[in-house]
Design an enzyme around this catalytic site. Structure first.
Site, mmCIF file in Angstrom:
data_model
loop_
_atom_site.group_PDB
_atom_site.id
_atom_site.type_symbol
_atom_site.label_atom_id
_atom_site.label_comp_id
_atom_site.label_asym_id
_atom_site.label_seq_id
_atom_site.Cartn_x
_atom_site.Cartn_y
_atom_site.Cartn_z
ATOM 1 C CG HIS A 120 -47.860 -9.732 12.688
ATOM 2 N ND1 HIS A 120 -46.600 -10.517 12.643
ATOM 3 C CD2 HIS A 120 -47.769 -8.238 12.982
ATOM 4 C CE1 HIS A 120 -45.619 -9.707 12.456
ATOM 5 N NE2 HIS A 120 -46.078 -8.130 12.607
ATOM 6 C CG ASP A 156 -43.135 -5.128 8.323
ATOM 7 O OD1 ASP A 156 -42.788 -4.843 8.974
ATOM 8 O OD2 ASP A 156 -44.310 -6.455 8.755
ATOM 9 C CG HIS A 158 -42.230 -8.539 12.998
ATOM 10 N ND1 HIS A 158 -42.365 -6.515 13.139
ATOM 11 C CD2 HIS A 158 -41.360 -8.536 14.333
ATOM 12 C CE1 HIS A 158 -41.972 -6.690 14.573
ATOM 13 N NE2 HIS A 158 -41.463 -7.727 14.865
#
Length: 210
Positions: A120, A156, A158
């Site tokens: 991220h 994942d 996300h």
């Protein structure tokens, strides 16, 4: 890396906490994989110059400043303490060296047991538990070792928005890198705006894994 933890006590423990590494080590040990079938490599701190190949100077400085505070936050869920900056440098450095070891033929494969995580973390911002983008740094290390093409498979729940931003085809300083996102949108992570509104450049492929 075990010293990187959330200082503020909350009703529910943070999902990205030292116990994650301990649980993985226990699982690998019980399976007879670690340490019997593994050759450990020492972690080193990533250099300032290596970080600047994927992150802005402002971002790198912001992470480094956390070593002056007992507790700080980049976002409500992205914490740091006085040990976090060094933990992030060690995590990134280990990923870089592991990628080089594998590409150069010194290892057949590898597993980086590290924290904090990284997918991220974007060019300018730490977020989503992540301080430095370890995958992007590993990809650059593989290219520096001689790899002409790099495939990053991000499996994942996300979307790895930071990795997408770094390798976006319109802005990436890293050529010949493809990012594949395999997402499981059936789990309970964000119900709204789960997938990004745009996929970015040529370097990003999103797969919604149902």
């Amino acid at each position: 890396m075990l010293l990187h933890r959330e200082v503020q006590v909350k009703s529910h423990p943070h999902p990205e906490r030292p116990d994650r590494l301990r649980a993985i080590v226990a699982g690998l040990t019980n399976a007879g994989i670690f340490p019997r079938k593994c050759r450990p490599i020492a972690a080193r701190e990533i250099t300032h110059g290596e970080l600047l190949k994927v992150h802005s100077l402002t971002h790198v400085q912001a992470v480094e400043l956390t070593d002056q505070a007992v507790s700080s936050y980049f976002t409500p869920d992205t914490y740091a303490n006085q040990h976090s900056a060094r933990a992030a440098r060690l995590a990134a450095g280990l990923c870089a060296d592991l990628a080089s070891e594998i590409y150069c033929g010194h290892a057949k494969n590898g597993f980086a047991l590290i924290r904090p995580p990284g997918h991220h973390a974007g060019v300018h911002k730490a977020m989503g538990f992540c301080l430095h983008n370890n995958a992007a740094i590993a990809a650059l290390a593989a290219q520096a070792a001689g790899a002409k093409k790099v495939l990053i498979v991000d499996w994942d729940v996300h979307h790895g928005n930071g990795t997408q931003e770094i390798f976006d085809g319109s802005t990436s300083c890293v050529p010949n890198a493809v990012v594949v996102e395999i997402l499981n949108s059936t789990l309970q992570f964000p119900k709204k705006n789960f997938l990004p509104s745009e996929v970015g450049g040529w370097a990003n492929i999103l797969v919604d894994w149902l």
